[in-house]
Design a protein around this motif. Sequence first.
Motif, mmCIF file in Angstrom:
data_model
loop_
_atom_site.group_PDB
_atom_site.id
_atom_site.type_symbol
_atom_site.label_atom_id
_atom_site.label_comp_id
_atom_site.label_asym_id
_atom_site.label_seq_id
_atom_site.Cartn_x
_atom_site.Cartn_y
_atom_site.Cartn_z
ATOM 1 N N ASP A 1 0.829 -1.214 0.000
ATOM 2 C CA ASP A 1 0.000 0.000 0.000
ATOM 3 C C ASP A 1 0.861 1.261 0.000
ATOM 4 O O ASP A 1 0.443 2.304 -0.499
ATOM 5 C CB ASP A 1 -0.938 0.027 1.217
ATOM 6 C CG ASP A 1 -2.097 -0.950 1.084
ATOM 7 O OD1 ASP A 1 -2.293 -1.521 -0.013
ATOM 8 O OD2 ASP A 1 -2.808 -1.158 2.101
ATOM 9 N N GLN A 2 2.045 1.155 0.573
ATOM 10 C CA GLN A 2 2.965 2.290 0.624
ATOM 11 C C GLN A 2 3.960 2.271 -0.543
ATOM 12 O O GLN A 2 4.896 3.066 -0.577
ATOM 13 C CB GLN A 2 3.733 2.294 1.942
ATOM 14 C CG GLN A 2 2.866 2.517 3.160
ATOM 15 C CD GLN A 2 2.238 3.897 3.167
ATOM 16 O OE1 GLN A 2 2.899 4.877 2.873
ATOM 17 N NE2 GLN A 2 0.975 3.975 3.490
ATOM 18 N N ASN A 3 3.756 1.346 -1.479
ATOM 19 C CA ASN A 3 4.628 1.216 -2.653
ATOM 20 C C ASN A 3 6.092 1.020 -2.259
ATOM 21 O O ASN A 3 6.987 1.632 -2.842
ATOM 22 C CB ASN A 3 4.483 2.419 -3.591
ATOM 23 C CG ASN A 3 3.103 2.506 -4.192
ATOM 24 O OD1 ASN A 3 2.530 1.495 -4.595
ATOM 25 N ND2 ASN A 3 2.553 3.705 -4.227
ATOM 26 N N LEU A 4 6.303 0.190 -1.262
ATOM 27 C CA LEU A 4 7.662 -0.118 -0.824
ATOM 28 C C LEU A 4 8.026 -1.529 -1.277
ATOM 29 O O LEU A 4 7.210 -2.447 -1.179
ATOM 30 C CB LEU A 4 7.771 -0.057 0.703
ATOM 31 C CG LEU A 4 7.646 1.301 1.368
ATOM 32 C CD1 LEU A 4 7.575 1.140 2.875
ATOM 33 C CD2 LEU A 4 8.806 2.198 0.993
ATOM 34 N N THR A 5 9.247 -1.685 -1.732
ATOM 35 C CA THR A 5 9.746 -3.022 -2.010
ATOM 36 C C THR A 5 10.183 -3.645 -0.685
ATOM 37 O O THR A 5 10.354 -2.941 0.319
ATOM 38 C CB THR A 5 10.954 -2.978 -2.967
ATOM 39 O OG1 THR A 5 12.027 -2.304 -2.302
ATOM 40 C CG2 THR A 5 10.606 -2.277 -4.273
ATOM 41 N N GLN A 6 10.401 -4.962 -0.713
ATOM 42 C CA GLN A 6 10.905 -5.610 0.489
ATOM 43 C C GLN A 6 12.251 -5.017 0.879
ATOM 44 O O GLN A 6 12.526 -4.813 2.061
ATOM 45 C CB GLN A 6 11.048 -7.124 0.265
ATOM 46 C CG GLN A 6 9.743 -7.866 0.290
ATOM 47 C CD GLN A 6 9.943 -9.367 0.143
ATOM 48 O OE1 GLN A 6 10.987 -9.842 -0.288
ATOM 49 N NE2 GLN A 6 8.912 -10.128 0.515
ATOM 50 N N GLU A 7 13.048 -4.725 -0.101
ATOM 51 C CA GLU A 7 14.373 -4.171 0.172
ATOM 52 C C GLU A 7 14.277 -2.786 0.814
ATOM 53 O O GLU A 7 14.983 -2.486 1.779
ATOM 54 C CB GLU A 7 15.181 -4.104 -1.126
ATOM 55 C CG GLU A 7 16.661 -3.825 -0.891
ATOM 56 C CD GLU A 7 17.474 -4.071 -2.149
ATOM 57 O OE1 GLU A 7 18.192 -3.131 -2.524
ATOM 58 O OE2 GLU A 7 17.381 -5.159 -2.721
ATOM 59 N N GLN A 8 13.404 -1.926 0.294
ATOM 60 C CA GLN A 8 13.232 -0.583 0.859
ATOM 61 C C GLN A 8 12.716 -0.666 2.293
ATOM 62 O O GLN A 8 13.184 0.038 3.183
ATOM 63 C CB GLN A 8 12.256 0.234 -0.001
ATOM 64 C CG GLN A 8 12.793 0.605 -1.360
ATOM 65 C CD GLN A 8 11.693 1.163 -2.271
ATOM 66 O OE1 GLN A 8 10.540 0.746 -2.194
ATOM 67 N NE2 GLN A 8 12.076 2.097 -3.130
ATOM 68 N N VAL B 1 16.895 -4.195 8.801
ATOM 69 C CA VAL B 1 16.955 -5.654 8.779
ATOM 70 C C VAL B 1 17.268 -6.080 7.350
ATOM 71 O O VAL B 1 17.287 -5.264 6.433
ATOM 72 C CB VAL B 1 15.623 -6.306 9.246
ATOM 73 C CG1 VAL B 1 15.328 -5.952 10.691
ATOM 74 C CG2 VAL B 1 14.468 -5.922 8.349
ATOM 75 N N SER B 2 17.457 -7.372 7.146
ATOM 76 C CA SER B 2 17.730 -7.863 5.795
ATOM 77 C C SER B 2 16.427 -8.033 5.014
ATOM 78 O O SER B 2 15.350 -8.173 5.605
ATOM 79 C CB SER B 2 18.470 -9.203 5.859
ATOM 80 O OG SER B 2 17.600 -10.192 6.389
ATOM 81 N N ARG B 3 16.537 -8.040 3.687
ATOM 82 C CA ARG B 3 15.374 -8.284 2.848
ATOM 83 C C ARG B 3 14.832 -9.676 3.123
ATOM 84 O O ARG B 3 13.630 -9.910 3.116
ATOM 85 C CB ARG B 3 15.732 -8.125 1.363
ATOM 86 C CG ARG B 3 14.504 -8.254 0.460
ATOM 87 C CD ARG B 3 14.837 -8.647 -0.950
ATOM 88 N NE ARG B 3 15.636 -9.848 -1.085
ATOM 89 C CZ ARG B 3 15.172 -11.100 -0.969
ATOM 90 N NH1 ARG B 3 13.917 -11.313 -0.671
ATOM 91 N NH2 ARG B 3 15.980 -12.128 -1.137
ATOM 92 N N GLN B 4 15.735 -10.621 3.424
ATOM 93 C CA GLN B 4 15.325 -11.991 3.707
ATOM 94 C C GLN B 4 14.450 -12.063 4.966
ATOM 95 O O GLN B 4 13.515 -12.860 5.031
ATOM 96 C CB GLN B 4 16.551 -12.902 3.867
ATOM 97 C CG GLN B 4 17.309 -13.157 2.580
ATOM 98 C CD GLN B 4 18.277 -12.029 2.212
ATOM 99 O OE1 GLN B 4 18.419 -11.046 2.940
ATOM 100 N NE2 GLN B 4 18.932 -12.167 1.064
ATOM 101 N N ALA B 5 14.761 -11.225 5.961
ATOM 102 C CA ALA B 5 13.952 -11.193 7.182
ATOM 103 C C ALA B 5 12.532 -10.747 6.848
ATOM 104 O O ALA B 5 11.552 -11.357 7.299
ATOM 105 C CB ALA B 5 14.572 -10.262 8.216
ATOM 106 N N PHE C 1 3.560 2.376 9.517
ATOM 107 C CA PHE C 1 2.316 2.224 8.766
ATOM 108 C C PHE C 1 1.112 2.844 9.472
ATOM 109 O O PHE C 1 -0.015 2.716 8.997
ATOM 110 C CB PHE C 1 2.053 0.748 8.473
ATOM 111 C CG PHE C 1 3.071 0.142 7.545
ATOM 112 C CD1 PHE C 1 3.388 0.735 6.338
ATOM 113 C CD2 PHE C 1 3.720 -1.026 7.889
ATOM 114 C CE1 PHE C 1 4.324 0.179 5.487
ATOM 115 C CE2 PHE C 1 4.656 -1.602 7.038
ATOM 116 C CZ PHE C 1 4.958 -0.987 5.832
ATOM 117 N N ASP C 2 1.359 3.503 10.600
ATOM 118 C CA ASP C 2 0.297 4.186 11.324
ATOM 119 C C ASP C 2 -0.843 3.222 11.670
ATOM 120 O O ASP C 2 -2.004 3.474 11.371
ATOM 121 C CB ASP C 2 -0.218 5.376 10.502
ATOM 122 C CG ASP C 2 -0.819 6.464 11.366
ATOM 123 O OD1 ASP C 2 -0.545 6.483 12.586
ATOM 124 O OD2 ASP C 2 -1.556 7.305 10.826
#
Length: 146
Positions: A13-20, A27-31, A54-55
């Motif tokens: 919903d916030q247009n974030l990738t896992q990496e971002q 933390v890591s993207r894997q987490a 995310f409020d």
Amino acid sequence: MTIGEKITKLRKDQNLTQEQFAEILKVSRQAVSKWERDEAYPDTEKLIRIGKIFDCSLDYLLKDEIEQMDVNLSAAKEDAGYDKLRAGVLTYLSFPPIFGWIVGIASLKFQISHMKNKLLIGLTIVGMLFSLACTVLMIAGALLGL
């Protein structure tokens, strides 16, 4: 809806990738991937940060039976601000010095127009000055957080 599904939904919903998202949380993207697949869960500190980012409430994140956020936190914060202001006004109005002013003004008007007793008018003015001093002290105390 599981915690992983909720985190995925909120992140997308916030247009974030896992990496971002992982970078924001340090933390890591894997987490993040494991959280979203419900293979692992964020620790308490991370859950609190996710709620702030995310409020949303921790209840929403942690309880599977809660499907939608029922409370908009910004609206809740606004309501809390309004409640704090209202509580302050009510506290001030319930404080005796304000009654001194209300009663003093009414009394002074009545005495000047009907009684014309200089002693009573003088005593009313002294009482109002005392109320003024108490009000000033109360405001000073509130501003100084006493």
